[in-house]
Enzyme design. Structure first.
Site, mmCIF file in Angstrom:
data_model
loop_
_atom_site.group_PDB
_atom_site.id
_atom_site.type_symbol
_atom_site.label_atom_id
_atom_site.label_comp_id
_atom_site.label_asym_id
_atom_site.label_seq_id
_atom_site.Cartn_x
_atom_site.Cartn_y
_atom_site.Cartn_z
ATOM 1 N N TYR A 1 24.897 29.989 -10.192
ATOM 2 C CA TYR A 1 24.605 29.236 -12.036
ATOM 3 C C TYR A 1 23.472 28.953 -11.576
ATOM 4 O O TYR A 1 23.200 28.508 -10.226
ATOM 5 C CB TYR A 1 26.021 28.958 -11.984
ATOM 6 C CG TYR A 1 25.464 27.337 -12.971
ATOM 7 C CD1 TYR A 1 24.539 27.533 -14.652
ATOM 8 C CD2 TYR A 1 26.369 25.949 -13.527
ATOM 9 C CE1 TYR A 1 24.280 27.119 -15.154
ATOM 10 C CE2 TYR A 1 26.236 25.410 -14.933
ATOM 11 C CZ TYR A 1 25.029 26.152 -16.367
ATOM 12 O OH TYR A 1 24.386 24.936 -17.107
ATOM 13 N N CYS A 2 22.739 29.540 -12.300
ATOM 14 C CA CYS A 2 20.566 28.991 -12.133
ATOM 15 C C CYS A 2 20.055 29.099 -10.977
ATOM 16 O O CYS A 2 20.621 30.675 -10.858
ATOM 17 C CB CYS A 2 20.887 27.697 -12.736
ATOM 18 S SG CYS A 2 19.546 27.027 -12.698
ATOM 19 N N LEU A 3 19.878 28.947 -10.495
ATOM 20 C CA LEU A 3 19.450 28.940 -9.591
ATOM 21 C C LEU A 3 20.742 29.639 -7.879
ATOM 22 O O LEU A 3 19.820 30.085 -7.202
ATOM 23 C CB LEU A 3 18.555 27.590 -8.731
ATOM 24 C CG LEU A 3 17.537 26.967 -9.405
ATOM 25 C CD1 LEU A 3 17.034 25.617 -8.609
ATOM 26 C CD2 LEU A 3 16.765 28.145 -9.422
#
Length: 569
Positions: A306-308
């Protein structure tokens, strides 16, 4: 399992950067000076902003035709000015009455004039032009008539109705917030305590090293899928964004569908962790977690980032593909970028001047603090995250009730100096991952090596990972990719549990070997479905995994109950 120490190479990097950050007896005057300035500018480089302004101003001075156009627009726009896209500040009918209609018209005219002045100036570097445009919008939003008592009819009406009590309550709110600011604490969210109200899905910490805790969640009963799911959240956030309240917990939902889930909980780094690198985050994060999970008898693992965390999961998957490590069953990316050539407005804060400025700031403290990062994100949506809250809290005297997502959002983390510098330089500035130059174990990794199926989710209103940037994954990989676009923002679109009102998503599958289509063509042709994307993802996982079977017999040693210890750092 006992704590696993850092590798010798990681320890060496940590000691080296630690020496640099402490500066010993030879302080770097430039770093100290830049750090002092950074604390006044929320980490923004004045030199970067001045360079952008100078580029725009000099080209505008040398463009008499553009100047004439702006002079002509000045009078016309005052009469015909309309709010820019999705600006709801002046929707109330009270803004149509005099003198407030004049305040509104004057502001909108200035807004549109500056929009024209900072657009289509020939010869200006596009990034500089976008930066000046962005700063102009920030300044205008600061002086909007909606922000002041004397020019806001809604605030004045509330003051008359409540005999000034709203201003008294607003003053109390301001004093309370100011006290939290100077004490370094955050306003509490009653009813949202970690481990009691949020992050309550039952689980056990089964592995711990100097960077992560690995939390295991399992279905309560019956058969389960043979492939566990490893979730790699972003280290900029606490992991429980995916395990908030029981009704919107993705972890609980997956367990209810028969999946065994492993969640990485990142340590919140301090000055002593300044030397942690991106290589350390790969080694001590997904790799260490994968080794533990497959050591319990699981032959294959679904990995989700998720995300980074999605960027890190992709780097790990590419390294596994390069090394012919076949333990990965599938890869899921939620609001994650792997190509940083079009990062959206967040990219305005990333250039050589800005990165060097942040490196000096981090060198004096060993990390980038949560507040220093949060400022940039708040400016991306200043109307929603800054000015509307000031009006509501201090002029109308209201308090926004803390919900689970807001409580999590206030529970931010730090970024270690070495890792964050490498992330900004190698991924944002040089775009090494997309160009096949990013190195893991001193050897390059290529996204085109990934052969496991990929489920990639983006959100329509994402200001952190714009969906068209996320979509570029399809240009860089040659494997089966199911790309899904859901409505909502970076967090709200992901937290889209079944039954969530007004949710929809678009989906289209690209098979290995099929020709690439651009983002707009994909959007026009993808089928839209009502409801949550969660069931679609679970169905996809069913297809990529094996049949339900009895649980593995491995006996895990619990190091403590979820949510563990690192989440409280």
């Amino acid at each position: 399992m006992s704590r696993i120490p850092l590798t010798q190479s990681a320890m060496g990097r940590r000691l080296l950067i630690g020496e640099l950050c402490k500066m010993d007896n030879t302080p770097n005057i430039d770093a100290v000076w830049h750090s002092a300035i950074g604390r006044l500018t929320a980490g923004l480089s004045p030199a970067a902003l001045a360079t952008a302004y100078q580029d725009w101003a000099l080209h505008l001075i040398g463009s008499p035709e553009k100047q004439a156009e702006l002079i002509g627009l000045a009078g016309k726009m005052w009469v015909e000015a309309e709010p820019l896209t999705e600006d709801t500040r002046f929707d109330d009918p009270a803004w149509s009455a005099l003198p407030y209609a004049l305040f509104r018209a004057n502001f909108l005219a200035c807004q549109q004039w500056w929009q024209a002045a900072t657009s289509n100036v020939k010869g200006v570097d596009p990034k500089h032009l976008n930066t000046v445009n962005f700063i102009a919008r920030q300044v205008l939003d600061m002086v909007s008539p909606s922000n002041f008592f004397l020019t806001n009819p809604i605030v004045q009406a509330r003051t008359r109705a409540e005999m000034g009590n709203n201003l008294i309550c607003g003053a109390r709110n301001w004093i309370e917030d100011f006290n939290h600011l100077i004490s370094g604490t955050r306003r509490g969210g009653s009813g949202h305590k970690v481990g009691e109200d949020v992050a309550v899905t039952p689980g056990d910490v089964v592995f711990r090293n100097d960077l992560i805790e690995l939390i295991r969640y399992r279905p309560k009963r019956g058969k389960r899928h043979p492939e566990p799911i490893l979730i790699v959240p972003a280290w900029i956030m606490k992991f429980y964004i995916l395990d908030l309240s029981p009704q919107n917990s993705l972890v609980k939902y997956l367990c209810d569908q028969g999946f065994e889930v492993y969640m990485i909980s990142w340590k919140n780094p301090g000055a002593q962790d300044a030397g942690l690198s991106m290589q350390d985050y790969v080694d001590l994060g997904p790799r260490a977690a994968m080794n533990y999970i497959t050591g319990t008898g699981a032959e294959h693992v679904h990995m989700m980032g998720y995300c980074l965390g999605g960027t890190l999961a992709t780097i790990t998957a590419a390294a596994m593909a390069r090394d012919r490590d076949e333990r990965l069953c599938s890869l899921t990316l939620l609001a994650s970028q792997v190509d940083f050539s079009e990062p959206g407005e967040l990219g305005l804060f990333i250039n050589e001047s800005q990165v060097a400025f942040l490196e000096d700031l981090m060198a004096t403290q060993g990390y980038l603090s949560a507040d220093q990062m949060a400022g940039a994100f708040r400016m991306l949506r200043s109307n929603d995250l800054i000015w509307s809250r000031i009006i509501r809290h201090y002029l109308l005297g209201e308090r926004t009730e803390m919900n689970d997502l807001m409580a999590w959002n206030a529970d931010a983390t730090r970024m270690p100096a070495t890792m964050h510098s490498e992330y900004l330089r190698q991924l944002f500035l040089k775009n090494d991952l997309a160009k096949g130059r990013y190195r893991v174990d001193d050897a390059p990794v290529a996204l085109s090596d990934i052969r496991v199926p990929v489920f990639c989710l983006a959100t329509e209103k994402d200001h952190v990972s714009p969906w068209r940037s996320v979509y570029r994954l399809l240009l860089l990989t040659d494997t089966d990719v199911s790309f899904v676009l859901t409505n909502g923002g970076h967090n709200g679109g992901v937290l889209s549990e079944p039954g969530h009102p007004r949710r929809h998503y678009r989906a289209r599958h690209k098979r290995e070997g099929e020709p690439y289509v651009d983002a707009q063509e994909w959007f026009d042709s993808a089928r839209q479905s009502a409801g949550s994307w969660w069931p679609a993802w679970v169905g996809w996982l069913h297809e990529k995994g094996g049949a339900l079977a009895a649980p593995r017999s491995y006996k895990h040693r619990s190091l403590g109950k979820s949510p563990g210890a690192y989440v409280f750092d």
